[in-house]
Design a protein around this motif. Sequence first.
Motif, PDB file in Angstrom:
ATOM      1  N   PRO A  80       0.804  -1.350  -0.045  1.00 19.67           N
ATOM      2  CA  PRO A  80      -0.058   0.043   0.119  1.00 19.67           C
ATOM      3  C   PRO A  80       0.826   1.312   0.129  1.00 19.67           C
ATOM      4  O   PRO A  80       0.230   2.268  -0.537  1.00 19.67           O
ATOM      5  CB  PRO A  80      -0.827  -0.223   1.321  1.00 19.67           C
TER       6      PRO A  80
ATOM      7  N   GLY B 267      -5.079  -4.153   6.088  1.00 19.90           N
ATOM      8  CA  GLY B 267      -5.932  -3.448   6.907  1.00 19.90           C
ATOM      9  C   GLY B 267      -5.877  -3.967   8.560  1.00 19.90           C
ATOM     10  O   GLY B 267      -5.275  -4.798   8.873  1.00 19.90           O
TER      11      GLY B 267
ATOM     12  N   ARG C 167      -7.892   4.377   5.496  1.00 20.09           N
ATOM     13  CA  ARG C 167      -7.049   3.517   4.708  1.00 20.09           C
ATOM     14  C   ARG C 167      -6.551   2.431   5.819  1.00 20.09           C
ATOM     15  O   ARG C 167      -6.052   1.435   5.639  1.00 20.09           O
ATOM     16  CB  ARG C 167      -6.019   4.062   4.060  1.00 20.09           C
TER      17      ARG C 167
ATOM     18  N   ASP D  72      -6.854  -0.886   3.034  1.00 22.15           N
ATOM     19  CA  ASP D  72      -5.703  -0.303   2.164  1.00 22.15           C
ATOM     20  C   ASP D  72      -5.353  -1.201   1.080  1.00 22.15           C
ATOM     21  O   ASP D  72      -5.634  -2.612   0.774  1.00 22.15           O
ATOM     22  CB  ASP D  72      -4.446  -0.039   3.002  1.00 22.15           C
TER      23      ASP D  72
END
Length: 490
Positions: free
Chosen positions: A52, A96, A146, A150
């Motif tokens: 990410p 995440g 996010r 993400d």
Amino acid sequence: MGEPERLSSIVIAGGGVTGWMAATALARFAPMMRVTVIDCPVDDVAVQATLPAYKDFHALIGVDEHEMLARSGGTMRLGTRFADLARPGGYLHAFGDFGLEVGGVAFYQLWLRARAAGQPVDLDDYNLAAIAATMGRFARPAADKRAMMDYGYHLDTALYAAFLRSLALAQGVGCEAGEIGSVTRDGESGRIAAILLRDGRSIEGDFFVDCTGAPAVLMEALDIGFEDWSGWFPSSREVAVDAGVLPDLPPLSSATAHLSGWERRLPLQHRTWHSFSFAPGETAEEAVPEALGDRGEGDPRFTTHRRGRRQRFWAGNCVALGAAAASIEPIEAGELDIASDGIAALLSLFPDRGDADAEGDEFDRIMSASIEAQRDLTLLHHVVILEGKAVLQMSGEARALPDSLAHRIKLFRGRGRLRPRDAGGFGPADWLAVLIGRGAIPASWAPLADTIDIPRAQQNFLRLAGLFRQSAETMPGHAAYIARHCAYRP
């Protein structure tokens, strides 16, 4: 205090994806300088998956994400599903956080307590990225969301490099096509003075960027040694094949561990890339294509990789980026992530013609921390617990862990302690997903978790599981999202 003497020219050695990444960034942030790329061949990995944090590079150079994906045939990556022969179901490393804090206590600490009490609570039910990935769905999260979900990318390296090349040339970057013959060093300072091409041309500059890939031509000319990590990454050979587009276009990479290496699948809009890594001394090369079965089309392509890092990344008036700096088994991060970290660090420490030893030392510190964090999380996928001790299990042989990784595992296996976000693009949730996936369950939990009464924690479990599932169900399918916003344009 005198006026510093600014650099007037930068030479980037290497016409692969890393070279054009560096050229695009430098042209944008140092328009007063002459930037020249020596467009020599570089053996880039054909398809790459990014973390990410790689989105920060596109923000840095002002690239529209959807346009980039349309030009490169790229897709979204919400994480990677890992499996091995002993555990075909495997585990998911999704990008995440897990749940939400309750009264200042991390969600996963409450999960550890519930698990110990025998409550059937699946940790992935509280990770929005994991739920969406399993459903094959995607929606681009708002910037302030996010942490919950993400994403990175799957990118066709050649198409992506061509996209960056067009941006760099449009910004006035010079391009000299040719093969590097030798490197000329200043007799007094030892710094690089020029790069000589095989056809006799001499490309001079004030500062040089080594983007030549694994050969690291400039670093070698400066006598910068290589720290070999083949003891941790014995699978030095890789075979890859292309296949057709997956019908559901999953927003996930997949990686399956075999006795001698990894089988990986990366989905693109126009093709699917399958690869199999192996240790040459343990697997007959002619038998390897059979491991990919009928997954591929066309002839298999073999490559060799030397895993490890340069002993320094900034030497004199030269820095190494991407594979010229380090090479790690790319099941988590890869060359693009290493390159983007290096470009960000270079821009923050950009030198003039004066002494830049302090900047070089800081660059080395930043890149060492980043690369070693990526190495350790990658190695964690090889960790097994034998008689209460964490060891690396590779090719049927137990190997010692790096001290930094051994410390992380020890810290977690006591009371589930995780270090704060570190270099290398990884946060606590990344380490948590892989540690739990590998079966490194802590013996207990943080004492502060007991300040949250059990009924309150259980209510939180039920509420969050429902909210996350509902949120994922509202997202479009990944294939539909791609078709609507960034369909491939050859």
